[in-house]
Structure formats: structure tokens, C-alpha cells
Write a protein that holds these residues in place. Structure first.
Motif, PDB file in Angstrom:
ATOM      1  N   ARG A 104      36.399  23.308  22.602  1.00  0.00           N
ATOM      2  CA  ARG A 104      35.397  22.212  22.549  1.00  0.00           C
ATOM      3  C   ARG A 104      34.074  22.639  22.905  1.00  0.00           C
ATOM      4  O   ARG A 104      32.901  22.265  22.064  1.00  0.00           O
ATOM      5  N   LYS A 157      48.420  21.672  22.711  1.00  0.00           N
ATOM      6  CA  LYS A 157      48.215  20.387  23.359  1.00  0.00           C
ATOM      7  C   LYS A 157      46.978  20.311  23.781  1.00  0.00           C
ATOM      8  O   LYS A 157      46.364  18.958  23.995  1.00  0.00           O
ATOM      9  N   GLU A 182      44.418  19.582  21.248  1.00  0.00           N
ATOM     10  CA  GLU A 182      44.323  18.187  20.758  1.00  0.00           C
ATOM     11  C   GLU A 182      43.773  17.376  21.850  1.00  0.00           C
ATOM     12  O   GLU A 182      43.141  16.181  21.357  1.00  0.00           O
ATOM     13  N   GLY A 183      44.277  17.479  23.101  1.00  0.00           N
ATOM     14  CA  GLY A 183      43.670  16.540  24.065  1.00  0.00           C
ATOM     15  C   GLY A 183      42.468  16.193  24.305  1.00  0.00           C
ATOM     16  O   GLY A 183      41.764  15.359  24.370  1.00  0.00           O
ATOM     17  N   LEU A 184      41.665  17.525  24.125  1.00  0.00           N
ATOM     18  CA  LEU A 184      40.150  17.583  24.376  1.00  0.00           C
ATOM     19  C   LEU A 184      39.332  17.358  23.302  1.00  0.00           C
ATOM     20  O   LEU A 184      38.325  16.804  23.394  1.00  0.00           O
ATOM     21  N   LEU A 185      39.919  17.565  22.167  1.00  0.00           N
ATOM     22  CA  LEU A 185      39.319  17.026  20.792  1.00  0.00           C
ATOM     23  C   LEU A 185      39.576  15.711  20.467  1.00  0.00           C
ATOM     24  O   LEU A 185      38.821  15.038  19.489  1.00  0.00           O
ATOM     25  N   GLY A 186      40.858  15.093  21.116  1.00  0.00           N
ATOM     26  CA  GLY A 186      40.933  13.980  20.517  1.00  0.00           C
ATOM     27  C   GLY A 186      41.583  13.741  19.093  1.00  0.00           C
ATOM     28  O   GLY A 186      41.605  12.936  18.511  1.00  0.00           O
ATOM     29  N   SER A 187      41.988  15.031  18.748  1.00  0.00           N
ATOM     30  CA  SER A 187      42.330  15.066  17.302  1.00  0.00           C
ATOM     31  C   SER A 187      43.277  16.272  17.041  1.00  0.00           C
ATOM     32  O   SER A 187      43.189  17.232  17.558  1.00  0.00           O
ATOM     33  N   ASN A 188      44.089  16.218  15.988  1.00  0.00           N
ATOM     34  CA  ASN A 188      44.988  17.256  15.508  1.00  0.00           C
ATOM     35  C   ASN A 188      44.632  17.732  14.226  1.00  0.00           C
ATOM     36  O   ASN A 188      45.377  18.367  13.600  1.00  0.00           O
TER      37      ASN A 188
END
Length: 187
Positions: free
Chosen positions: A73, A115, A118-124
Motif C-alpha cells: 500500500r 491476505k 488484500e486486507g489493506l488494499l481492500g481488493s484482490n
């Protein structure tokens, strides 16, 4: 055009050359081939290489695997790199050793580094280069397995697989994810 190429791994000599550090190993080989070295910067080892008019910003997060998202991020924001220009190089238990695959997005599939990202970007919706490390471990021994070195019969194959990974990264930044998948994801 800028790309963020992230090699996942853990810092520290006890983790060097383990299955979980294949992302670091691929980026180290890529930097060596380009004649550059990593500098310790905020949350990551950082270097840049050029390839066919593109700037590849290589990072090796220094946050440890489970907090990789913090580094990803930070560097995406710092360098103003959109998510479609991000590629994560990661070990994958679901793929046999000897296979390297690239895909445009997907689930974390239990991988703590993914994980965190994905959690910190809010996207996969980021590309990942999945380096197969097989799943030859007894029930409950996954952590020991990924934090162990490659087997004696795997080590001779590593240089060619790392080289293939570098070719795939270069293809990703020049011809895009779809053509890279077509050209490299064959059995």
C-alpha cells in the motif's frame, strides 16, 4: 509507465532460501541480472530496473510476510502506481514444484502475505505470479514446510524456474496479463 513488482518473503538469514522466500529470490535474481542492488527504504528493500521503456519498481517488504500489505500500500501510494500495474511474486502450495503461473486476480487461498495485501488494499484485483512449491507436508506441518529450504532434488531446477519467472514478469509489463498467461501458463 511504472509497475510495482513485489517479491514476498521474510527478512533475516534464517528465512533465506526457504520456499516462503521465493519472491525475494526471484527479485534478487532480477536485480542481479540488471546490475542493480536493493536499498533499504520505508517498509521494503527497493530498486528500479528499466525494460523496454517501462520502469519496474521492485520491492521486497521488510514487514515480514504477515504484514506485506503495509509495504504494498505504501509503495503504490508513494509511486502512484495503479493496482492493474502491480504484480505479486508468491509461493503457492496448490501448485506442484516446477510450475509457475500468472493470473490477474484471485483469493488469498490461505496465504498470509496475500491476505495482508488484500486486507489493506481492500481488493484482490492484483496480478500474482504463483511459484509452485508443492504441498508435501504432513497435516499441521504447513508452516514448517514453507519455512524450510527446497529439497535436494529441487535445488538444481531452481535457476531455470527463477529465470522463467523473470521472463514472465518482463512479459507482464510489456504484453500484459492475458498474453503472458497464454504464453506461459501451459503445462
Amino acid at each position: 509507465m511504472k509497475y510495482l513488482i513485489v517479491g514476498l518473503g521474510n527478512i533475516g538469514s534464517e528465512y533465506a532460501d526457504t520456499r516462503h522466500n521465493i519472491g525475494f529470490m526471484v527479485l534478487d535474481a532480477m536485480a542481479k541480472e540488471a546490475g542493480v542492488s536493493f536499498s533499504t527504504m520505508k517498509l521494503a528493500g527497493y530498486t528500479e530496473i528499466s525494460h523496454k521503456g517501462r520502469t519496474l519498481c521492485l520491492i521486497k517488504p521488510t514487514t515480514y510476510m504477515n504484514l506485506s500489505g503495509k509495504a504494498v500500500r505504501h509503495w503504490m501510494q508513494e509511486l502512484k502506481i495503479p493496482i492493474e500495474n502491480v504484480l505479486i511474486v508468491v509461493d503457492d502450495l496448490a501448485i506442484p514444484f516446477g510450475s509457475v503461473r500468472i493470473k490477474p486476480k484471485g483469493s488469498a487461498a490461505g496465504h498470509n502475505g496475500l491476505k495482508s495485501i488484500e486486507g489493506l488494499l481492500g481488493s484482490n484485483e492484483y496480478a500474482r505470479l504463483r511459484f509452485g512449491v508443492s504441498d508435501n507436508f504432513a497435516k499441521g506441518r504447513q508452516v514448517d514446510y514453507v519455512l524450510s529450504g527446497f529439497d535436494d532434488d529441487e535445488i538444481p531446477e531452481l535457476p531455470a524456474l527463477i529465470d522463467k519467472s523473470i521472463q514472465m514478469i518482463k512479459a507482464f509489463v510489456t504484453i500484459g496479463i492475458e498474453l503472458t498467461m497464454t504464453n506461459f501458463n501451459k503445462k
